[in-house]
Design a protein around this motif. Structure first.
Motif, PDB file in Angstrom:
ATOM      1  N   ALA A   6      16.195  26.296 -35.518  1.00 31.42           N
ATOM      2  CA  ALA A   6      16.312  26.357 -34.057  1.00 31.42           C
ATOM      3  C   ALA A   6      17.724  26.694 -33.617  1.00 31.42           C
ATOM      4  O   ALA A   6      17.928  27.314 -32.567  1.00 31.42           O
ATOM      5  CB  ALA A   6      15.884  25.018 -33.452  1.00 31.42           C
ATOM      6  N   THR A   7      18.716  26.297 -34.395  1.00 27.28           N
ATOM      7  CA  THR A   7      20.107  26.510 -33.994  1.00 27.28           C
ATOM      8  C   THR A   7      20.544  27.946 -34.190  1.00 27.28           C
ATOM      9  O   THR A   7      21.181  28.538 -33.316  1.00 27.28           O
ATOM     10  CB  THR A   7      21.030  25.566 -34.789  1.00 27.28           C
ATOM     11  OG1 THR A   7      20.688  24.213 -34.499  1.00 27.28           O
ATOM     12  CG2 THR A   7      22.491  25.805 -34.421  1.00 27.28           C
ATOM     13  N   TYR A   8      20.211  28.512 -35.338  1.00 25.07           N
ATOM     14  CA  TYR A   8      20.762  29.823 -35.683  1.00 25.07           C
ATOM     15  C   TYR A   8      19.788  30.980 -35.493  1.00 25.07           C
ATOM     16  O   TYR A   8      20.224  32.116 -35.304  1.00 25.07           O
ATOM     17  CB  TYR A   8      21.238  29.815 -37.147  1.00 25.07           C
ATOM     18  CG  TYR A   8      22.346  28.827 -37.413  1.00 25.07           C
ATOM     19  CD1 TYR A   8      23.594  28.975 -36.822  1.00 25.07           C
ATOM     20  CD2 TYR A   8      22.148  27.734 -38.252  1.00 25.07           C
ATOM     21  CE1 TYR A   8      24.613  28.072 -37.052  1.00 25.07           C
ATOM     22  CE2 TYR A   8      23.159  26.823 -38.490  1.00 25.07           C
ATOM     23  CZ  TYR A   8      24.394  26.999 -37.892  1.00 25.07           C
ATOM     24  OH  TYR A   8      25.392  26.088 -38.124  1.00 25.07           O
ATOM     25  N   VAL A  36      29.821  22.845 -32.889  1.00 21.99           N
ATOM     26  CA  VAL A  36      30.841  23.745 -32.331  1.00 21.99           C
ATOM     27  C   VAL A  36      30.215  25.088 -31.967  1.00 21.99           C
ATOM     28  O   VAL A  36      30.462  25.646 -30.883  1.00 21.99           O
ATOM     29  CB  VAL A  36      31.995  23.935 -33.340  1.00 21.99           C
ATOM     30  CG1 VAL A  36      32.963  25.003 -32.855  1.00 21.99           C
ATOM     31  CG2 VAL A  36      32.734  22.610 -33.547  1.00 21.99           C
ATOM     32  N   TYR A  37      29.393  25.615 -32.878  1.00 19.06           N
ATOM     33  CA  TYR A  37      28.682  26.872 -32.611  1.00 19.06           C
ATOM     34  C   TYR A  37      27.816  26.747 -31.358  1.00 19.06           C
ATOM     35  O   TYR A  37      27.817  27.622 -30.484  1.00 19.06           O
ATOM     36  CB  TYR A  37      27.840  27.218 -33.836  1.00 19.06           C
ATOM     37  CG  TYR A  37      26.712  28.200 -33.596  1.00 19.06           C
ATOM     38  CD1 TYR A  37      26.923  29.572 -33.708  1.00 19.06           C
ATOM     39  CD2 TYR A  37      25.430  27.746 -33.286  1.00 19.06           C
ATOM     40  CE1 TYR A  37      25.876  30.467 -33.499  1.00 19.06           C
ATOM     41  CE2 TYR A  37      24.390  28.639 -33.083  1.00 19.06           C
ATOM     42  CZ  TYR A  37      24.614  29.986 -33.186  1.00 19.06           C
ATOM     43  OH  TYR A  37      23.586  30.868 -32.977  1.00 19.06           O
ATOM     44  N   LEU A  85      28.647  27.769 -23.558  1.00 15.52           N
ATOM     45  CA  LEU A  85      29.644  28.324 -22.640  1.00 15.52           C
ATOM     46  C   LEU A  85      29.409  29.813 -22.410  1.00 15.52           C
ATOM     47  O   LEU A  85      29.561  30.299 -21.284  1.00 15.52           O
ATOM     48  CB  LEU A  85      31.053  28.098 -23.194  1.00 15.52           C
ATOM     49  CG  LEU A  85      31.503  26.636 -23.319  1.00 15.52           C
ATOM     50  CD1 LEU A  85      32.927  26.575 -23.884  1.00 15.52           C
ATOM     51  CD2 LEU A  85      31.444  25.920 -21.981  1.00 15.52           C
ATOM     52  N   SER A  86      29.030  30.550 -23.462  1.00 14.57           N
ATOM     53  CA  SER A  86      28.791  31.988 -23.294  1.00 14.57           C
ATOM     54  C   SER A  86      27.593  32.241 -22.384  1.00 14.57           C
ATOM     55  O   SER A  86      27.621  33.147 -21.546  1.00 14.57           O
ATOM     56  CB  SER A  86      28.573  32.647 -24.664  1.00 14.57           C
ATOM     57  OG  SER A  86      27.322  32.288 -25.217  1.00 14.57           O
ATOM     58  N   CYS A  87      26.524  31.428 -22.541  1.00 14.18           N
ATOM     59  CA  CYS A  87      25.346  31.591 -21.677  1.00 14.18           C
ATOM     60  C   CYS A  87      25.702  31.335 -20.213  1.00 14.18           C
ATOM     61  O   CYS A  87      25.309  32.100 -19.318  1.00 14.18           O
ATOM     62  CB  CYS A  87      24.234  30.640 -22.114  1.00 14.18           C
ATOM     63  SG  CYS A  87      23.467  31.050 -23.695  1.00 14.18           S
ATOM     64  N   ILE A 102      27.944  16.560 -43.216  1.00 13.10           N
ATOM     65  CA  ILE A 102      28.892  16.298 -42.121  1.00 13.10           C
ATOM     66  C   ILE A 102      29.496  17.608 -41.638  1.00 13.10           C
ATOM     67  O   ILE A 102      29.584  17.872 -40.432  1.00 13.10           O
ATOM     68  CB  ILE A 102      29.990  15.322 -42.576  1.00 13.10           C
ATOM     69  CG1 ILE A 102      29.379  13.966 -42.954  1.00 13.10           C
ATOM     70  CG2 ILE A 102      31.035  15.155 -41.480  1.00 13.10           C
ATOM     71  CD1 ILE A 102      30.385  12.969 -43.456  1.00 13.10           C
ATOM     72  N   ARG A 103      29.907  18.432 -42.594  1.00 13.94           N
ATOM     73  CA  ARG A 103      30.512  19.722 -42.224  1.00 13.94           C
ATOM     74  C   ARG A 103      29.520  20.597 -41.472  1.00 13.94           C
ATOM     75  O   ARG A 103      29.862  21.219 -40.459  1.00 13.94           O
ATOM     76  CB  ARG A 103      30.993  20.440 -43.483  1.00 13.94           C
ATOM     77  CG  ARG A 103      31.769  21.723 -43.195  1.00 13.94           C
ATOM     78  CD  ARG A 103      32.243  22.369 -44.473  1.00 13.94           C
ATOM     79  NE  ARG A 103      31.119  22.878 -45.265  1.00 13.94           N
ATOM     80  CZ  ARG A 103      31.262  23.428 -46.467  1.00 13.94           C
ATOM     81  NH1 ARG A 103      32.460  23.496 -47.028  1.00 13.94           N
ATOM     82  NH2 ARG A 103      30.207  23.876 -47.105  1.00 13.94           N
TER      83      ARG A 103
END
Length: 363
Positions: free
Chosen positions: A148-150, A74-75, A81-83, A66-67
């Motif tokens: 894929a995420t990191y 969130v990441y 938003l940064s892109c 879950i964490r």
């Protein structure tokens, strides 16, 4: 092509529109720099984030999944938003540069300047072998997951464990140079379409972009097999030229699809209520992409090197979804069968050893 791509465009259009509604909070130069800074920061720590995520799973603390799911979302949202800040700021800077040279919008030399800048930016992108980075959905589909995420590649493939200074410079170059070149090529191409594609009839212009873009997308996918065959038999400069021409054709399709979906949403989806239009599309698109396990498709990150893959794989677009799903299921079943076979083998060996023991040894 017809589900994930419109949702990705909708996410970009809505977030961009929300920033447009609050222009004072999102000035072009500042968000351009801030977007690149966040992107570079995530590029620098991507290996650490991936290793931390893996160690969390191995240690298995309470509610770890879950964490991890919450932290990854969130990441990902901050990265989105940064892109968009990087791109929106870059478009604004491109427009300011054109306006500084030719202030009048109706000046006949304005399209010439935009075309020259776009051609120069594209040539620079091709010169660093990064023309493939001009493509986006529907040619790219990235499923969610730790890798894929990191994890994503930089231009020179430097690793953090060796030559830290070069690793940092590689991250900075990938975001500030390659990333910005892609932004400027997109802006120039979009502006040229606005100027020449039915400028007096926006609805017709957007529909033409949408239909024409999807037609070219379908053509490029049909051509993928012969292109792959040809790329596998060429070497050196001819192979690179063939790949760049194919990717240029795909880029033309991509920018038209994006412009068509974006413009038609502006025209038909609550045009008189921009706040509701943007926020509703923002929430719906993000939610559906998360449920489809495709939220990473929103991001623009990493650097592909033209013709880097062996043989004809350099013209294969990473848009696998159902294939990846069935591959994971087959892998799980295969892993279960291997574990079951290992357990059965161990049980047989234990039984055979027990049969060979004497009564005294058993006691």
């Amino acid at each position: 092509m017809f589900l994930v791509a419109p949702l990705v465009v909708g996410m970009w259009r809505s977030t961009w529109g929300i920033m447009e509604l609050h222009r004072n909070m999102f000035p072009n130069v500042q968000i351009y720099l801030l977007g690149m800074l966040i992107h570079i920061s995530f590029a620098l720590v991507r290996s650490y984030l991936l290793s931390r995520s893996r160690s969390t799973k191995e240690n298995k603390p309470k509610f770890h999944w879950i964490r991890e799911r919450v932290l990854s979302r969130v990441y990902g949202y901050i990265f989105i938003l940064s892109c968009i800040m990087h791109w929106r700021g870059g478009w604004g800077i491109f427009d300011m540069l054109v306006a500084a040279v030719i202030p009048e919008e109706n000046d006949p030399h304005r399209p010439v300047l935009i075309g020259a800048l776009t051609l120069f930016m594209y040539a620079s992108t091709a010169a660093v072998r990064a023309a493939r980075n001009l493509l986006a959905s529907p040619y790219f589909l990235v499923t969610d997951g730790k890798e894929a995420t990191y994890q994503f590649d930089t231009r020179f493939r430097r690793q953090t464990s060796r030559e830290m200074a070069l690793y940092v410079l590689d991250c900075i170059f990938s975001v500030t140079v390659v990333g910005s070149l892609v932004v400027f090529v997109w802006r120039g191409s979009w502006a040229l379409l606005d100027i020449f594609l039915y400028p007096d009839d926006q609805v017709r212009s957007f529909w033409t972009s949408l239909v024409g873009g999807y037609v070219v997308v379908l053509v490029t996918f049909v051509l993928q097999v012969p292109m792959r065959w040809a790329a596998a038999r060429l070497h050196g400069a001819p192979r690179l030229l063939l790949v760049d021409v194919y990717h240029l054709m795909s880029f033309v399709a991509t920018v038209n699809v994006w412009r068509g979906v974006w413009g038609l949403l502006d025209v038909y989806y609550f045009p008189d209520r921009p706040k509701f239009s943007n926020w509703s599309i923002h929430i719906i698109s993000l939610t559906l992409l998360i449920l489809l396990n495709c939220s990473n498709s929103i991001l623009v990150r990493g650097v592909y090197i033209d013709a880097e893959e062996p043989a004809g794989d350099c013209v294969v677009f990473p848009c696998h979804y159902l294939r990846l799903f069935f591959h994971k299921e087959r892998t799980k079943k295969r892993h279960s069968r291997v574990l079951a076979a290992a357990a059965l083998s161990a049980a047989r060996k234990t039984e055979e050893a027990s049969m060979l023991q004497t009564p005294e040894e058993k006691v």
